[in-house]
Write a protein that holds these residues in place. Sequence first.
Motif, PDB file in Angstrom:
ATOM      1  N   GLU A  55       0.840  -1.194   0.000  1.00 49.73           N
ATOM      2  CA  GLU A  55       0.000   0.000   0.000  1.00 49.73           C
ATOM      3  C   GLU A  55       0.876   1.244   0.000  1.00 49.73           C
ATOM      4  O   GLU A  55       1.993   1.247   0.534  1.00 49.73           O
ATOM      5  CB  GLU A  55      -0.938   0.001   1.209  1.00 49.73           C
ATOM      6  CG  GLU A  55      -1.996  -1.084   1.152  1.00 49.73           C
ATOM      7  CD  GLU A  55      -3.310  -0.639   1.776  1.00 49.73           C
ATOM      8  OE1 GLU A  55      -3.341   0.441   2.397  1.00 49.73           O
ATOM      9  OE2 GLU A  55      -4.306  -1.365   1.628  1.00 49.73           O
TER      10      GLU A  55
ATOM     11  N   PRO B  24       2.146   4.914   1.088  1.00 53.77           N
ATOM     12  CA  PRO B  24       2.099   5.686   2.340  1.00 53.77           C
ATOM     13  C   PRO B  24       1.106   6.839   2.243  1.00 53.77           C
ATOM     14  O   PRO B  24       0.589   7.314   3.243  1.00 53.77           O
ATOM     15  CB  PRO B  24       3.536   6.210   2.483  1.00 53.77           C
ATOM     16  CG  PRO B  24       4.114   6.162   1.109  1.00 53.77           C
ATOM     17  CD  PRO B  24       3.452   4.992   0.433  1.00 53.77           C
ATOM     18  N   GLN B  25       0.841   7.296   1.000  1.00 53.20           N
ATOM     19  CA  GLN B  25      -0.093   8.402   0.788  1.00 53.20           C
ATOM     20  C   GLN B  25      -1.099   7.971  -0.275  1.00 53.20           C
ATOM     21  O   GLN B  25      -0.747   7.788  -1.428  1.00 53.20           O
ATOM     22  CB  GLN B  25       0.676   9.645   0.327  1.00 53.20           C
ATOM     23  CG  GLN B  25      -0.191  10.799  -0.150  1.00 53.20           C
ATOM     24  CD  GLN B  25       0.643  11.956  -0.637  1.00 53.20           C
ATOM     25  OE1 GLN B  25       1.264  12.666   0.150  1.00 53.20           O
ATOM     26  NE2 GLN B  25       0.675  12.161  -1.943  1.00 53.20           N
ATOM     27  N   LYS B  26      -2.352   7.773   0.127  1.00 58.29           N
ATOM     28  CA  LYS B  26      -3.381   7.346  -0.820  1.00 58.29           C
ATOM     29  C   LYS B  26      -4.003   8.565  -1.488  1.00 58.29           C
ATOM     30  O   LYS B  26      -4.229   9.591  -0.837  1.00 58.29           O
ATOM     31  CB  LYS B  26      -4.443   6.502  -0.115  1.00 58.29           C
ATOM     32  CG  LYS B  26      -3.904   5.179   0.420  1.00 58.29           C
ATOM     33  CD  LYS B  26      -4.996   4.377   1.105  1.00 58.29           C
ATOM     34  CE  LYS B  26      -4.476   3.024   1.569  1.00 58.29           C
ATOM     35  NZ  LYS B  26      -3.414   3.156   2.582  1.00 58.29           N
TER      36      LYS B  26
ATOM     37  N   GLN C  54       6.814   6.509  -4.700  1.00 58.40           N
ATOM     38  CA  GLN C  54       6.880   7.449  -3.584  1.00 58.40           C
ATOM     39  C   GLN C  54       7.979   6.999  -2.617  1.00 58.40           C
ATOM     40  O   GLN C  54       8.079   5.838  -2.268  1.00 58.40           O
ATOM     41  CB  GLN C  54       5.544   7.485  -2.862  1.00 58.40           C
ATOM     42  CG  GLN C  54       4.401   8.024  -3.712  1.00 58.40           C
ATOM     43  CD  GLN C  54       3.089   7.982  -2.964  1.00 58.40           C
ATOM     44  OE1 GLN C  54       3.020   7.480  -1.845  1.00 58.40           O
ATOM     45  NE2 GLN C  54       2.045   8.508  -3.577  1.00 58.40           N
TER      46      GLN C  54
ATOM     47  N   GLN D  98       8.986   6.864   0.863  1.00 62.39           N
ATOM     48  CA  GLN D  98       8.297   7.005   2.142  1.00 62.39           C
ATOM     49  C   GLN D  98       9.123   7.800   3.147  1.00 62.39           C
ATOM     50  O   GLN D  98       8.581   8.574   3.944  1.00 62.39           O
ATOM     51  CB  GLN D  98       7.965   5.627   2.710  1.00 62.39           C
ATOM     52  CG  GLN D  98       7.068   5.700   3.939  1.00 62.39           C
ATOM     53  CD  GLN D  98       6.467   4.360   4.285  1.00 62.39           C
ATOM     54  OE1 GLN D  98       6.724   3.384   3.610  1.00 62.39           O
ATOM     55  NE2 GLN D  98       5.660   4.324   5.322  1.00 62.39           N
ATOM     56  N   ASN D  99      10.448   7.666   3.107  1.00 66.97           N
ATOM     57  CA  ASN D  99      11.299   8.404   4.050  1.00 66.97           C
ATOM     58  C   ASN D  99      11.160   9.905   3.874  1.00 66.97           C
ATOM     59  O   ASN D  99      11.092  10.666   4.838  1.00 66.97           O
ATOM     60  CB  ASN D  99      12.762   7.999   3.868  1.00 66.97           C
ATOM     61  CG  ASN D  99      13.025   6.579   4.311  1.00 66.97           C
ATOM     62  OD1 ASN D  99      12.368   6.082   5.231  1.00 66.97           O
ATOM     63  ND2 ASN D  99      13.973   5.909   3.666  1.00 66.97           N
TER      64      ASN D  99
ATOM     65  N   SER E 299       7.376  11.070   4.695  1.00 70.79           N
ATOM     66  CA  SER E 299       7.015  11.071   6.118  1.00 70.79           C
ATOM     67  C   SER E 299       7.847  12.051   6.936  1.00 70.79           C
ATOM     68  O   SER E 299       7.542  12.303   8.105  1.00 70.79           O
ATOM     69  CB  SER E 299       7.175   9.658   6.693  1.00 70.79           C
ATOM     70  OG  SER E 299       8.514   9.215   6.554  1.00 70.79           O
TER      71      SER E 299
END
Length: 857
Positions: free
Chosen positions: A220, A222-224, A439, A441-442, A445
């Motif tokens: 999935e 991290p940002q939908k 994307q 994620q590091n 976020s």
Amino acid sequence: MKYLSSKEIRNLFLNFFQKLNHKVEKSASLVPVNDKSLLWINSGVAAIKDFFDGTKKPSSKRIVNIQKCIRTNDIDNVGLTSRHHTFFEMLGNFSIGDYFKDQAIEYAFELLTSKDFFDINKNKLFMTYHPSDQSTLNKWKSLGIDENHLIPLEANFWEIGSGPCGPDTEIFFDRGPAFDSRGIDLIINEIDNERYVEIWNIVFSQFNSTEGLERKNYPELPQKNIDTGAGLERWASIFQNTKTNFETDLFLPIINKIEKISGIKYNYQEQFRVIADHIKTIVFAISDGVVLSNEGRGYVLRRLLRRAVKKGIELNLKEPFLYELVSTVINLMKDEYPKLLLSDKIVRKVIKMEEEKFFKTIFEGEKLLNNELKNTSEVLSGSIAFKLYDTYGFPIELTEEYSKEKNIRIDKEEFQRCMEIQRKRSRDSIKRVDSMSDQDQNYLSFKSKSEFIGYDSMKSDSKIIGIFEKGVVLDKTPFYASSGGQKADFGTIQGFDVENVIKLPNNQHLHMIRNHNLKLNDKVYAKVDELKRDSVSRNHSAAHLFHQAIRELLGDHSSQKGQQVSENSWRFDFNHYENLSEKQIIQIENLVNHHIKINPHTVDIYETSLEEAINAGALANFGDKYGDVVRVVDMGWSIELCGGTHVQKTQDIKKFCISSYSSIGSGIYRMEGVTGDHINQKNSGYLSSYFVEIKKLRKKISDKNYNISLKEPDIIGSYLDIINLRSYIKEIQNKIKIEDKKSLEISNDWISETIELNKIDKSKKSQVIKIIDLPKNMIRNVTDKIFEKLNLNECILVIKNQDNIYYSVKSRIDTARDWIQRLNIYFSGSGGGNSKFCQGGSKINADRIKKYEEFDL
């Protein structure tokens, strides 16, 4: 169902989502910016891809837009169907990491069915969904949609390559049995039809497509995100109850104008539809800076224009007519796209020029093609197709259309063989929206706040708030990050060299440093290289002046298509419909220098609202996305939105020089140059190729002992240097050619004196003549002269030069080949020719010098 104009549809859509806190994003240019995966912007999401992949952070997580788009992968269907277009407008609402599936479906349902908005009877709506996406099924059911109107389809999963992907739900409007008596099997079996019209697609971007994994195992995101698209032309057809999209207010004024020009009444003819569709595409694309050409976007436009001309000829239009439709298109679309008003004259001019050029050849080409088709039963020769392309300007697709009407195919393999350079046809050039980059994620976020203080300070005592594999983030930084074409600052952090600075998705600056020992929360001293920053600022301000100069001298249609400014130089890409003359380039350079030296301006930099900045005349550049508050760089003569660094007054630029000019593609040109002190030194790299050529020519003059002397032009730090050096080189080359020609004009007196012909026994019809230091390019001429002067049967000429032994044979009795074989063996050389004349040689050495001296018949 109530009638709605296209304007009302637009306003209802935008107002609905504005009330739900969506920011209205203006339509981007049709030409993608910094995206080589696309030929055109072809969907609403294509214009904001960088928000979806996390490359950039939007000022609002909720966005709504109406995006102008071009798709040309199925041009042949335009005019034949009710809904195919090359130009269309896409309505879309987007969520970047905010609301997701339930709210997106609720919003769509409310907008479509509410009496306050589109007031569509829900029983006229059918929805498809992916079989695995039960939550979408349940959501539609909870809103009162009959389960018989909910259709599972495997095709309802949006995925193109690696990157964000996910299931989608499509909404169809049932126009009723009058359009097709068949039922929902048309949707289930995905059969093209006129009854069930797809009006909206909602994509739930929730997974990261990963190569090597089955879809069920995709991780999935991290940002939908939510990505939707609805075709305005289809909505207009429904709300205006027209048979096809072409009778809506988006096309009918153009069709009415075609009726007036042609004197023929519209009755759903294909020709009217093709012309109406293609002229919209052509007008919008040229307005956005695309120039007709034989490659890329320009080739697509040329193909569309010539296809439209062909359809016009079928309506008995025998002279240019498309340019007369330009004002109709602009009047039709100007309220939504006011920029069109600025390009009315230039678009008319470009289209008329292209039409005139095509009309000069099209009838001759048609005559040739029709004659060939009459004499062809199945396959048209590829060489004929190439001749039509090369001589008469027929795109291969246009020839295919003519041939198809006679049920004849083209030998495309032969056509491609005839092409000196294979032209990729536009349908092969089209790429779908490429996969958005994964994307990170590091980065996504990481949300710690970092402040950029570099406009006011070049150094700071800072703290490290983030450490990544590629570098560090500071709580405050004076370092400018690469953005808007301006390269990042150089400098040091705690003594470690900063090699680059980039922006992270949440607007922090990542300072790239190698082999450091810095740790989280370390207090550090950050210092920008001020000399390099000053040079960058000088070049950036010069680029702004250059932009204003081309707009003033070439026209408002000429705009920025890319730029790069560094400490060493500036580079600016712009569009124009024709190549620039040397005179125009000098005018641009002089105009910029005028606003630096003679009429300088103070540079005023301030922040204001986007609306106020645009009203003040500020230029917003090449598809950049702006927040509600923008930074304005006002140089008096030039005013632009810009986040870069600049000089305090234009005088600080000191001097401006254009160092290079070239075409880099379809109607896109590039200029590069330098600024500041020591212009000649900075410009030397651009001039080096000319000096290398001059050095070669001087050596050639010296080697040949020619008496040529020309004064080399003075270098003044201007594009004139290039003009003068080119002229100087050309003049030298011409003088060398004259001397070369003179050297080949051998007089009889020279031969008599050099070879001492009076000592030769003229009774012998075969002679060996030895000469020292005869230039190679004179051997044939001298051989001919001696052969004729002595009236020989065989003349064997042997020459000893500094580095080589050369020999030639001319024979009246067809023995030249025999002699050249003997000479090749004797001198260990190589050579050849025919029975009348042969020539050869070998490298010189002591043995061959001795053989030269001993050689005789």
